[in-house]
Design a protein around this motif. Structure first.
Motif, PDB file in Angstrom:
ATOM      1  N   UNK A 172       0.720  -1.081  -0.040  1.00  0.00           N
ATOM      2  CA  UNK A 172       0.260  -0.543   0.045  1.00  0.00           C
ATOM      3  C   UNK A 172       0.899   1.619   0.377  1.00  0.00           C
ATOM      4  N   UNK A 173       2.132   1.126   0.432  1.00  0.00           N
ATOM      5  CA  UNK A 173       3.171   2.215   0.655  1.00  0.00           C
ATOM      6  C   UNK A 173       3.144   2.645  -0.789  1.00  0.00           C
ATOM      7  N   UNK A 174       3.508   4.171  -1.649  1.00  0.00           N
ATOM      8  CA  UNK A 174       4.278   4.414  -2.767  1.00  0.00           C
ATOM      9  C   UNK A 174       4.813   4.096  -3.002  1.00  0.00           C
ATOM     10  N   UNK A 175       5.599   2.732  -3.755  1.00  0.00           N
ATOM     11  CA  UNK A 175       6.617   2.538  -4.287  1.00  0.00           C
ATOM     12  C   UNK A 175       7.579   2.856  -4.896  1.00  0.00           C
ATOM     13  N   UNK A 218       3.248   6.019  -7.226  1.00  0.00           N
ATOM     14  CA  UNK A 218       2.240   4.605  -7.013  1.00  0.00           C
ATOM     15  C   UNK A 218       2.548   3.951  -6.295  1.00  0.00           C
ATOM     16  N   UNK A 219       1.437   2.684  -5.797  1.00  0.00           N
ATOM     17  CA  UNK A 219       1.694   1.441  -5.118  1.00  0.00           C
ATOM     18  C   UNK A 219       2.217   0.536  -5.673  1.00  0.00           C
ATOM     19  N   UNK A 237      12.443  -6.641  -8.014  1.00  0.00           N
ATOM     20  CA  UNK A 237      11.073  -7.567  -7.490  1.00  0.00           C
ATOM     21  C   UNK A 237      11.370  -9.337  -6.891  1.00  0.00           C
ATOM     22  N   UNK A 238      12.222  -9.736  -8.210  1.00  0.00           N
ATOM     23  CA  UNK A 238      12.870 -11.429  -7.170  1.00  0.00           C
ATOM     24  C   UNK A 238      12.576 -10.500  -5.884  1.00  0.00           C
ATOM     25  N   UNK A 244       8.236   2.788   0.025  1.00  0.00           N
ATOM     26  CA  UNK A 244       8.252   1.712   0.302  1.00  0.00           C
ATOM     27  C   UNK A 244       9.107   0.737   0.384  1.00  0.00           C
ATOM     28  N   UNK A 245      10.201   0.924  -0.463  1.00  0.00           N
ATOM     29  CA  UNK A 245      11.386   0.833   0.212  1.00  0.00           C
ATOM     30  C   UNK A 245      12.352   1.221   1.334  1.00  0.00           C
TER      31      UNK A 245
END
Length: 208
Positions: free
Chosen positions: A22-25, A48-49, A96-97, A183-184
């Motif tokens: 949910x946090x902006x990624x 954008x999340x 992504x991995x 997000x990160x």
């Protein structure tokens, strides 16, 4: 301390899941002299999340649907050279991995934390913080050609394309910013904080 750790540690670890979703990624900024509102035209947010991406694809409006359709046609055209151009795609896949690995590691840590295995949790959550940094580096490597202009938006469009997307973007459009967002940062800090908390719990258990 032992009881407190068994309660709070799983909560911290499980919090990684809603943070990731949910946090902006991603932060994306596209500029064009032909349109000051090029991003809003297609319903693209600066932040954008992952949840936003899923929602955008599943419930896309007409303009967004057209955008996805154009992108799909560009990548699947017989004479498309996109695959040859996007040599940094493996970096995106790697990012992504790493995100998936981090989330799995935090779920495992939540179980171990509930069992009071603070020593193992320290190692796993600490490693997850390092993986979060590596994830950001991988995404930066993917985004670098776009931000530097090595791969321009014009080069991603067919020269004969008459789509709304190509008309709007034109020759003047460029990616001003493409990076991982809050997000990160939140995920890295959460992993690091949990590792420190687990380390304190480990020493408290060992010497008390």
């Amino acid at each position: 301390m032992k009881t407190l750790y068994r309660i709070l540690s799983p909560v911290f670890c499980i919090a990684a899941i809603p943070i990731a979703i949910f946090m902006p990624a991603i932060r994306l900024v596209i500029t064009s002299s032909l349109s000051a509102n090029i991003m809003s035209t297609f319903g693209i947010k600066e932040y954008t999340s992952i949840f936003d991406l899923i929602k955008m694809i599943s419930t896309a409006d007409e303009s967004s649907s057209q955008l996805f359709k154009v992108i799909y046609q560009i990548f699947t055209a017989e004479d498309s050279k996109i695959a040859d151009m996007l040599t940094t795609t493996p970096w995106l896949i790697a990012a992504a991995v790493l995100l998936v690995i981090i989330l799995i590691a935090m779920i495992v840590s939540a179980v171990l934390g509930a069992l009071g295995k603070s020593g193992v949790c320290t190692i796993i959550t600490g490693a997850s913080a390092v993986l979060a940094i590596a994830m950001n580096k991988c995404f930066d490597a993917f985004a670098k050609p776009f931000v530097s202009g090595q791969i321009g938006l014009k080069s991603l469009l067919s020269t004969d394309s008459e789509t709304v997307l190509s008309q709007l973007i034109g020759n003047a459009a460029n990616v001003a910013c493409l990076e991982l967002s809050f997000m990160y940062q939140a995920l890295m800090l959460l992993c690091a904080a949990t590792a420190i908390f687990s380390l304190f719990a480990y020493f408290d258990k060992k010497y008390n």
